[in-house]
Design a protein around this motif. Structure first.
Motif, PDB file in Angstrom:
ATOM      1  N   LEU A 147       0.826  -1.193   0.000  1.00  0.00           N
ATOM      2  CA  LEU A 147       0.000   0.000   0.000  1.00  0.00           C
ATOM      3  C   LEU A 147       0.870   1.255   0.000  1.00  0.00           C
ATOM      4  O   LEU A 147       1.846   1.360   0.762  1.00  0.00           O
ATOM      5  CB  LEU A 147      -0.924  -0.006   1.217  1.00  0.00           C
ATOM      6  CG  LEU A 147      -2.054  -1.041   1.196  1.00  0.00           C
ATOM      7  CD1 LEU A 147      -2.856  -0.957   2.491  1.00  0.00           C
ATOM      8  CD2 LEU A 147      -2.960  -0.848  -0.006  1.00  0.00           C
ATOM      9  N   GLY A 148       0.497   2.205  -0.859  1.00  0.00           N
ATOM     10  CA  GLY A 148       1.290   3.420  -1.002  1.00  0.00           C
ATOM     11  C   GLY A 148       0.486   4.674  -0.756  1.00  0.00           C
ATOM     12  O   GLY A 148       0.058   5.336  -1.722  1.00  0.00           O
ATOM     13  N   PRO A 149       0.266   5.047   0.489  1.00  0.00           N
ATOM     14  CA  PRO A 149      -0.538   6.248   0.775  1.00  0.00           C
ATOM     15  C   PRO A 149       0.206   7.556   0.519  1.00  0.00           C
ATOM     16  O   PRO A 149      -0.406   8.632   0.533  1.00  0.00           O
ATOM     17  CB  PRO A 149      -0.861   6.098   2.266  1.00  0.00           C
ATOM     18  CG  PRO A 149       0.272   5.284   2.822  1.00  0.00           C
ATOM     19  CD  PRO A 149       0.671   4.342   1.723  1.00  0.00           C
ATOM     20  N   ARG A 150       1.504   7.496   0.296  1.00  0.00           N
ATOM     21  CA  ARG A 150       2.302   8.711   0.106  1.00  0.00           C
ATOM     22  C   ARG A 150       2.474   8.964  -1.397  1.00  0.00           C
ATOM     23  O   ARG A 150       2.807   8.051  -2.148  1.00  0.00           O
ATOM     24  CB  ARG A 150       3.667   8.533   0.774  1.00  0.00           C
ATOM     25  CG  ARG A 150       4.566   9.751   0.748  1.00  0.00           C
ATOM     26  CD  ARG A 150       5.934   9.377   1.288  1.00  0.00           C
ATOM     27  NE  ARG A 150       6.831  10.526   1.393  1.00  0.00           N
ATOM     28  CZ  ARG A 150       7.057  11.191   2.504  1.00  0.00           C
ATOM     29  NH1 ARG A 150       6.474  10.812   3.625  1.00  0.00           N
ATOM     30  NH2 ARG A 150       7.881  12.218   2.534  1.00  0.00           N
ATOM     31  N   ALA A 151       2.246  10.195  -1.870  1.00  0.00           N
ATOM     32  CA  ALA A 151       2.354  10.529  -3.287  1.00  0.00           C
ATOM     33  C   ALA A 151       3.463  11.549  -3.506  1.00  0.00           C
ATOM     34  O   ALA A 151       3.785  12.344  -2.616  1.00  0.00           O
ATOM     35  CB  ALA A 151       1.034  11.090  -3.815  1.00  0.00           C
ATOM     36  N   CYS A 152       4.041  11.510  -4.695  1.00  0.00           N
ATOM     37  CA  CYS A 152       5.047  12.504  -5.071  1.00  0.00           C
ATOM     38  C   CYS A 152       4.426  13.894  -4.996  1.00  0.00           C
ATOM     39  O   CYS A 152       3.340  14.139  -5.538  1.00  0.00           O
ATOM     40  CB  CYS A 152       5.551  12.211  -6.485  1.00  0.00           C
ATOM     41  SG  CYS A 152       6.635  13.495  -7.159  1.00  0.00           S
ATOM     42  N   GLY A 153       5.097  14.825  -4.338  1.00  0.00           N
ATOM     43  CA  GLY A 153       4.551  16.167  -4.144  1.00  0.00           C
ATOM     44  C   GLY A 153       4.483  16.972  -5.422  1.00  0.00           C
ATOM     45  O   GLY A 153       3.700  17.928  -5.497  1.00  0.00           O
ATOM     46  N   ARG A 154       5.269  16.580  -6.458  1.00  0.00           N
ATOM     47  CA  ARG A 154       5.267  17.363  -7.691  1.00  0.00           C
ATOM     48  C   ARG A 154       4.209  16.858  -8.675  1.00  0.00           C
ATOM     49  O   ARG A 154       3.378  17.617  -9.152  1.00  0.00           O
ATOM     50  CB  ARG A 154       6.646  17.325  -8.346  1.00  0.00           C
ATOM     51  CG  ARG A 154       6.708  18.104  -9.667  1.00  0.00           C
ATOM     52  CD  ARG A 154       8.019  17.850 -10.415  1.00  0.00           C
ATOM     53  NE  ARG A 154       9.159  18.406  -9.682  1.00  0.00           N
ATOM     54  CZ  ARG A 154      10.420  18.293 -10.103  1.00  0.00           C
ATOM     55  NH1 ARG A 154      10.692  17.632 -11.213  1.00  0.00           N
ATOM     56  NH2 ARG A 154      11.394  18.826  -9.408  1.00  0.00           N
TER      57      ARG A 154
END
Length: 249
Positions: A147-154
């Motif tokens: 699971l990947g709840p963190r996304a690239c900020g750009r």
């Protein structure tokens, strides 16, 4: 009656299209690569997949398809094992170790898979790449497949389980491709097959253990003398029996 013993052997996928058997729809048992999740509910989050000693993300080690057909809720059942990549963590003491084990199970009738077994022939189209998202829409980490709840900020398209894997993917090419038109969309919508965090991927082939003695054998497996006698011819066996009788007098 005791249950039989099954042995697992790691084998490389046959040919470039052999990876189709390692996808979730075929209920695989496998080592390495990214997990082929069985269901989508109750998957472990990033906090549950950190080493209990160094607190770094654990890598997917293996999964075993171990169904329990006599239990309706566990008609499909897979065990997942994750392991820390740091060798030192296996030598450190502590209540929590460097291994994590999870179970995922589904009834035969569910919203994900048909009730009939999957075909044993390869699909007509090439095997799809590892999924970027689950059917429910939850994103998966580009590096580890969890699971990947963190996304690239750009770009807000590339998902990660935490800062460690975001930094790793940034170094591996996301920095050059991030947000750069159509080429980036293709890059972000597919997952690279391998990276240095993952263990090498192999299929686990399972076979029943062959008994040391046939079921109809009259030889006691614990009787070493009896086992030796059966390898002799009739004349030699008679001589052995005579020698044994003489030794008992």
């Amino acid at each position: 009656m005791a249950a039989g013993v099954e042995l697992g052997f790691a084998a490389a996928a046959e040919g470039p299209g052999g990876a189709w058997r390692l996808r979730s729809a075929y209920f695989p048992s496998k080592v390495g690569g990214r997990p082929a999740w069985l269901g989508e509910a109750g998957l472990p989050g990033p906090a549950a997949l950190r080493c209990g000693r160094c607190q770094q993300p654990c890598a997917f080690l293996l999964q075993l398809y171990a169904p329990l057909p006599h239990r309706p809720a566990a008609f499909h059942r897979t065990l997942f094992v994750f392991a820390c990549r740091g060798a030192a963590c296996y030598r450190l003491p502590g209540p929590r170790g460097p291994l994590c084990v999870f179970r995922n199970q589904l009834p035969r009738r569910n919203d994900t898979y048909p009730e009939e077994p999957p075909p044993e022939e390869p699909p007509p189209d090439p095997a799809p790449a590892p999924p970027r998202r689950l059917r429910c829409g939850a994103a998966l980490c580009r590096v580890c497949g969890c699971l990947g709840p963190r996304a690239c900020g750009r770009c807000r398209r590339a998902a990660y389980c935490g800062p460690e894997h975001q930094a790793l993917d940034w170094r591996r090419g996301h920095r050059r491709a991030c947000g750069k038109g159509d080429a980036f969309i293709g890059y972000s919508d597919s997952l690279p097959e391998h990276n240095e965090f993952l263990f090498p991927e192999y299929e686990i082939l399972i076979e029943p253990e062959e008994p040391e003695f046939p079921a109809d054998s009259n030889v006691d497996p614990d009787d070493e003398q009896g086992a030796a006698d059966t390898s002799k011819g009739p004349k030699e066996q008679e001589e052995l029996r005579a020698t044994g009788s003489a030794g008992k007098k």
